[in-house]
Design a protein around this motif. Sequence first.
Motif, mmCIF file in Angstrom:
data_model
loop_
_atom_site.group_PDB
_atom_site.id
_atom_site.type_symbol
_atom_site.label_atom_id
_atom_site.label_comp_id
_atom_site.label_asym_id
_atom_site.label_seq_id
_atom_site.Cartn_x
_atom_site.Cartn_y
_atom_site.Cartn_z
ATOM 1 N N ARG A 1 0.670 -1.151 0.008
ATOM 2 C CA ARG A 1 -0.101 0.246 -0.067
ATOM 3 C C ARG A 1 0.819 1.392 0.098
ATOM 4 N NH1 ARG A 1 -3.662 -3.671 -0.831
ATOM 5 N NH2 ARG A 1 -4.196 -5.111 0.896
ATOM 6 N N THR B 1 -9.754 -4.502 0.593
ATOM 7 C CA THR B 1 -9.053 -4.461 -0.770
ATOM 8 C C THR B 1 -10.262 -3.684 -1.289
ATOM 9 O OG1 THR B 1 -8.380 -6.739 -0.757
ATOM 10 C CG2 THR B 1 -8.914 -5.558 -2.923
ATOM 11 N N HIS C 1 -9.493 0.124 -0.137
ATOM 12 C CA HIS C 1 -8.545 0.576 -0.760
ATOM 13 C C HIS C 1 -8.561 0.827 -2.361
ATOM 14 C CE1 HIS C 1 -5.035 0.501 2.239
ATOM 15 N NE2 HIS C 1 -5.642 -0.591 2.841
ATOM 16 N N LYS D 1 -10.492 4.378 -2.445
ATOM 17 C CA LYS D 1 -9.567 5.475 -2.190
ATOM 18 C C LYS D 1 -8.501 5.796 -3.307
ATOM 19 C CE LYS D 1 -7.859 4.980 2.197
ATOM 20 N NZ LYS D 1 -6.763 4.457 3.271
ATOM 21 N N SER D 2 -8.091 5.079 -3.922
ATOM 22 C CA SER D 2 -7.193 5.284 -5.079
ATOM 23 C C SER D 2 -7.857 5.732 -6.282
ATOM 24 C CB SER D 2 -6.253 3.895 -5.402
ATOM 25 O OG SER D 2 -7.028 2.869 -5.696
ATOM 26 N N SER E 1 -5.430 -4.937 -7.713
ATOM 27 C CA SER E 1 -6.056 -3.892 -6.790
ATOM 28 C C SER E 1 -4.600 -3.191 -6.197
ATOM 29 C CB SER E 1 -6.668 -3.961 -5.677
ATOM 30 O OG SER E 1 -6.198 -4.867 -4.792
ATOM 31 N N ARG E 2 -3.515 -4.119 -5.861
ATOM 32 C CA ARG E 2 -2.199 -3.674 -5.466
ATOM 33 C C ARG E 2 -1.529 -2.742 -6.519
ATOM 34 N NH1 ARG E 2 0.821 -7.928 -2.281
ATOM 35 N NH2 ARG E 2 -1.205 -7.796 -1.086
ATOM 36 N N VAL F 1 -3.406 0.678 -6.724
ATOM 37 C CA VAL F 1 -3.004 1.601 -5.680
ATOM 38 C C VAL F 1 -1.593 2.206 -5.773
ATOM 39 C CG1 VAL F 1 -2.391 1.527 -3.200
ATOM 40 C CG2 VAL F 1 -4.524 0.296 -4.070
#
Lengths: 149, 257
Positions: free
Chosen positions: A149, B39, B42, B45-46, B92-93, B96
């Motif tokens: 993150r 997940t 996140h 948020k991104s 998703s990583r 982000v």
Amino acid sequence: MVNFLFSTFLALLSSIGFSIIANVPQRALLGAGMTGVCSWIAYYLLNLVYHSIVVPNFAAALVVGVLGFYLARRFRVPVTMIYVGALISLVPGGMAFSTLQKISENNLSAVLKGLFNTGCVAISLALGVGVANIFNGIFYKKKRVASER
Amino acid sequence: MTTPTSQTVYTESDIINVATEAGRLLLLGGAESFRIEETVEHIGKSLGLPLTCYVTMTAVVVSANNGVQTKLVKARISGFNLQTVDRVNSLSRDLVAGTISPDAFYVAIDDLKQRVVDFPLAVKVLSAGLVAMAPSLIGQGTGLDFVLMFFAGIIGYLCYVMTDRYSKTPYAPEFIGGFGIGLFVLMSHSLLSGSSSLSIILGAVMPLVPGLAMTNAIREIIMGDVLSGLVRSINALLVVSSLVTGVWLALEIVNFV
């Protein structure tokens, strides 16, 4: 000794086999197999020494937690992928099965004992993985902030 | 959902849609609740819209933090597909970290929804046979028993997969799987007198019993997802019951006839 070697080999096959059934990505198979073997060795050796079911399972889950976390970072997979295969030789599935089978034999004391044992094994496995996560949080603190993150 | 082209400004419903879809894929793949919630939040948020996500075993609720929109999707869990989980996780990583654009993320999630990545059935059936030779049964069976466990495990898993494919009845696949195992064990017992039925049955049900689901359920309860943990453990109990019923019925019918 023969039993030990044979069961360790079976633990390797079981871990990889269940990983395939649960459909993990191929790059996690090796890690799952290695973790499964190490946790089985820990379980087997402690099971010879202790007469309780809690300690061997807890220690084996601790091995799964620490080694699985390390290998998951090494092979770049989510850590669940390693746990799924590695825990299969330890999880109390067969125990739950034989417990419920005792119901059809009307053997109440065996059913209660089985339920208690199944719960104990499941809780000690979950706690072992959880305690391992405490250590992982301490070991990998700096790296985690940087990479995730 | 239409896939926005580049330079589009994403509306709130687009973002909620794609985040919900990612959450649903994770839930179907068998990820843990806390991981799904993390997940989805996140992703939101991104993409520029803070989200709150709540997951139970059968539903994903995603709500925008500014309180305008909420989306709820229902899902029905059947087994594990961790490759999907892995794909969504790494996507998703990447999102982000900023290595793929939101557009590519939309397309990839859409693509993942349609295509199921899977090992071939023959490989899965063979590995079910390997799982059936459980190391915890060492000392309770001879070499012959372990060979029989291998085949019984294959038969049980094959019955399970076939029933799962053609039937929508809940818990029918486990029941039929147990029934197949029971019949096979009885047959082998009458053909080869030296085999011990009980340990073969215990080994053969290993690919089907939800031992992992029970352990995961307790992990979820420890992590604070009490509701979904309890639902999972009750589901595990029902799965074991239907397996036992299947095996028991096979034994009883043969005894009766």
